[in-house]
Design an enzyme around this catalytic site. Structure first.
Site, PDB file in Angstrom:
ATOM      1  CB  CYS A  37      -0.941  -0.332   1.277  1.00  0.00           C
ATOM      2  SG  CYS A  37      -2.125  -1.355   1.360  1.00  0.00           S
ATOM      3  NE  ARG A  82       5.057   1.590  -0.082  1.00  0.00           N
ATOM      4  CZ  ARG A  82       6.180   1.214   0.389  1.00  0.00           C
ATOM      5  NH1 ARG A  82       6.965   1.594  -0.345  1.00  0.00           N
ATOM      6  NH2 ARG A  82       5.991   0.777   1.514  1.00  0.00           N
ATOM      7  CD1 TRP A 117      -0.886  -5.699  -3.500  1.00  0.00           C
ATOM      8  CD2 TRP A 117      -0.607  -6.710  -1.216  1.00  0.00           C
ATOM      9  NE1 TRP A 117       0.308  -7.305  -3.424  1.00  0.00           N
ATOM     10  CE2 TRP A 117      -0.370  -7.906  -2.299  1.00  0.00           C
ATOM     11  CE3 TRP A 117      -0.497  -6.928   0.283  1.00  0.00           C
ATOM     12  CZ2 TRP A 117      -0.022  -8.775  -1.380  1.00  0.00           C
ATOM     13  CZ3 TRP A 117      -0.322  -8.146   0.473  1.00  0.00           C
ATOM     14  CH2 TRP A 117       0.043  -9.336  -0.223  1.00  0.00           C
ATOM     15  CG  ASN A 154       1.962   0.355   4.243  1.00  0.00           C
ATOM     16  OD1 ASN A 154       1.443  -0.626   3.916  1.00  0.00           O
ATOM     17  ND2 ASN A 154       3.276   1.006   4.123  1.00  0.00           N
ATOM     18  CD  GLU A 156      16.173 -12.856  -9.316  1.00  0.00           C
ATOM     19  OE1 GLU A 156      15.876 -13.427  -8.012  1.00  0.00           O
ATOM     20  OE2 GLU A 156      16.215 -12.581  -9.855  1.00  0.00           O
ATOM     21  CD  GLU A 201       8.619 -10.895  -9.626  1.00  0.00           C
ATOM     22  OE1 GLU A 201       8.686 -10.428  -8.496  1.00  0.00           O
ATOM     23  OE2 GLU A 201       9.755 -10.311  -9.839  1.00  0.00           O
ATOM     24  CG  HIS A 207      17.159 -37.469  -7.574  1.00  0.00           C
ATOM     25  ND1 HIS A 207      17.593 -39.277  -7.613  1.00  0.00           N
ATOM     26  CD2 HIS A 207      18.129 -37.375  -7.884  1.00  0.00           C
ATOM     27  CE1 HIS A 207      18.780 -39.043  -7.510  1.00  0.00           C
ATOM     28  NE2 HIS A 207      19.091 -38.274  -7.904  1.00  0.00           N
ATOM     29  CE  LYS A 259      10.806  -2.889  -6.448  1.00  0.00           C
ATOM     30  NZ  LYS A 259      11.793  -4.142  -6.963  1.00  0.00           N
TER      31      LYS A 259
END
Ligand code: M6R
Length: 613
Positions: free
Chosen positions: A2, A27, A74, A98, A486, A493, A509, A608
């Site tokens: 947020c 955010r 968010w 927030n 990474e 995402e 495996h 973020k």
């Protein structure tokens, strides 16, 4: 998560708030709203589901105000609805929040019993109800009393209907930074929203109350004592937080990596004379990191989240290779609840771009409480993790706006290399000559990344192929496995394609059963010591029909039939291969997302800065 902003002053508050929210949108971006004084005791609230652009469009032409608060959300408590969007009001109180109020259910029961009826499903509205229930005309007293009752994390900006042009703010856990400039007083969850007004700002400390008026900001402790805030100056300017001609922040930030790395590495190098020879070595003394930090260590623990944790995986390989000290890498949200065994001979390294990630901050606090030595690698100056660590090594990547972390990651890698080289030299595990050689190789990654950036076409072509995939694997060994993790998070995402990173030797495996001709495999083979083994693993997936994208070195001898695409990273010593290879993976993820028509910078459901658990 947020983004929050408050403004009181001579400009139109609606404009300042919405412009600020646009900067803070990374955010959180599921809904947004503002509340402004439109008459001495009249507060008008406007909120919309969707992005800040939708909020901007819904503000009536000619709407003016001199004081107000704004929020981009968010979602945590309650779905994405207009009712759940902030600001929230109850009686005299209108606020933005927030964080997460953990005891909101018991507070809700208590407050609804007094006749207050919530209209949203949020914990934030309960906070507004609580503050209103405690308000008898003294805002400070109401906030103090509320703080004593609230459990969890919060940053609040609060308007009281009978106190025009005044904003009260308090925080615990979640960040707040403020500045006063010629247009008035501004407070926000991140410096990027203040930059266009001032480069000088202060971080509101926990359990302090800030009172913003057009003429200035007063800060007091909860006990009511005046505090003189410590102002800091940002070293980057407003253009660092803009797109500067690139289509997306992510694309721009990928291209900023050579500069980000130079800024992180160069100030930490100094000349050193040893046996009449002059060497350039890493030197962390100006950062306040003494060599003694690395003495008598029995163990190093690296803890972080997401991409920062993947940088830590690379740090483990470096430290173990160069220092021969055992290193573990822990996901911060696990570490904090594992009752870890820590002592003064343990160094806990936390890594964070934002410096505000709640789990990483909690891991750091736990480490300090148990007597471990702490060192943080952080990008945002003055952030909570930076302030609470015994030692900090700042990455100087500049503001990172895209949700997908790129330049912060390679800057974090460079920080690990600097620390590992310095520590190995200080502990006499590396001679000055060897340390100087490695340091000079670290500097070459800057030009290597320039080379990769000039070779974008192949990654776009690969992106064109990947857009059709539903599932995908990244495989590698040692450093290439850390990098696979990474590469995988980056792709999933922002492209929403399911992918997994696998240690190449582990595939057989169980996971090999998933490999078919429908499955692309990105195979990283940049490490000579495991190249032959890695090529065997590529053969295994190829034999099952996989479409193979091989990222390797020019020197690697690989039969042509084993891959569909081959990328050779610029020539470098194996230890430094992760930098160039990482940039190729970032570009592949970027093009795949863009070609799928997705929101590259603001992928769905994410934010973020993750300041909640
Ligand atoms: O601000 P931090 O570095 O602490 O953030 C940690 C993660 O949330 C972050 O790296 C996340 O995984 C990125 N979106 C990945 O690109």
């Amino acid at each position: 998560m947020c983004g929050i902003i408050g403004f009181t002053g001579s400009k139109n508050a609606a404009e300042v708030l919405v412009d600020g929210l646009a900067e803070l949108e990374y955010r959180g971006y599921d809904s947004a709203g503002i509340a402004c004084f439109t008459a001495p005791s009249a507060i008008t609230t406007i909120k919309t589901v969707g992005k800040v652009s939708q909020l901007r469009a819904s503000i009536p032409f000619g709407f003016t105000a001199s004081c107000g608060i704004g929020h981009t959300r968010w979602a945590t408590h309650g779905g994405v609805t207009q009712a759940n969007a902030h600001p929230h009001s109850c009686g005299h109180v209108t606020l933005i929040h927030n964080g997460i109020i953990e005891n909101y259910l018991s507070l809700r029961d208590e407050l609804t019993a007094t006749g207050r009826i919530p209209v949203s499903q949020t914990d934030s509205e309960i906070a507004a109800m609580l503050i209103d229930s405690l308000y008898t005309g003294d805002a400070y007293q109401a906030i103090r009393d509320a703080a004593a009752r609230l459990e969890g994390a919060y940053a609040f900006c609060i308007l009281f209907a009978d106190q025009p042009d005044t904003i009260y703010c308090i925080r615990k856990g979640s960040p707040l930074v403020a500045c006063h400039s010629e247009i008035g007083s501004v407070i926000a969850s991140d410096m990027v929203a203040l930059l266009r007004y001032s480069k000088d700002y202060f971080v509101l400390s926990e359990d302090q109350i800030a009172c913003l008026k057009p003429e200035g900001i007063t800060v007091t402790t909860l006990a009511g004592e005046a505090v003189c805030p410590e102002y800091q100056t940002v070293t980057w300017d407003v253009s660092s937080a803009q797109k500067n001609g690139f289509k997306h922040y992510m694309e721009k930030e990928i291209h900023e990596q050579p500069d980000a790395l130079s800024r992180t590495i160069m100030p930490r190098l100094s000349k050193h004379t040893d046996n009449d020879c002059c060497y350039t070595l890493p030197d962390l003394s100006a950062d306040g990191i003494p060599d003694s930090l690395f003495e008598n260590l029995h163990r190093i623990i690296i803890t972080a989240c997401g991409t920062a944790m993947h940088a830590g995986m690379m740090g483990k390989i470096l430290f173990e290779r160069l220092l021969r000290i055992p290193v573990t890498v822990d996901i911060a949200s696990e570490f904090r609840y594992q009752n870890p065994i820590l002592d003064e001979n343990t160094l806990v390294i936390t890594v964070s771009q934002s410096g505000e990630t709640a789990d990483t901050l909690a891991a750091l606090r736990l480490a300090r409480a148990q007597g471990a030595r702490t060192l943080s690698i952080v990008n945002v100056k003055g952030s909570s993790i930076a302030r609470e660590s015994d030692h900090v090594l700042y990455t100087h990547a500049g503001p990172e706006i895209a949700v997908a972390s790129t330049k912060a990651y390679t800057a974090q890698l460079s920080a690990f290399y600097l620390i590992a080289f310095r520590a190995a030299y200080a502990l006499k595990k590396l001679s000055a000559a060897d340390c100087a050689h490695l340091t000079s190789q670290l500097l070459t990654v800057v030009s290597d990344i320039h080379t990769v950036l000039a070779d974008k076409a192949v990654t776009e072509e690969i992106g064109r192929h990947l857009i059709k995939a539903d599932d995908l694997f990244f495989i590698g060994r040692s450093m290439d496995y850390a990098l696979s993790c990474e590469g995988s998070i980056k792709l999933k995402e922002i492209s929403y394609i399911h992918s997994e990173a696998y240690a190449a030797g582990e595939l057989k495996h169980g996971t090999l059963s998933l490999i078919t001709s429908e499955i692309p495999v990105i195979a990283l083979a940049t490490q000579q010591d495991v190249l032959a083994k890695m090529i065997s693993n590529v053969k295994e997936v190829r034999a099952r029909g996989a479409f193979v994208i091989l990222i390797t070195t020019e020197a690697a001898v690989v039969e042509e039939g084993l891959y569909d695409y081959r990328i050779n990273i610029p020539v470098c010593e194996d230890l430094f291969a992760p930098f160039s290879a990482a940039v190729y993976l970032q570009l592949i993820a970027y093009h795949t997302s863009y070609l799928r028509g997705l929101d590259v910078d603001q992928p769905r459901h994410l934010a973020k800065s993750v300041t909640v658990e």
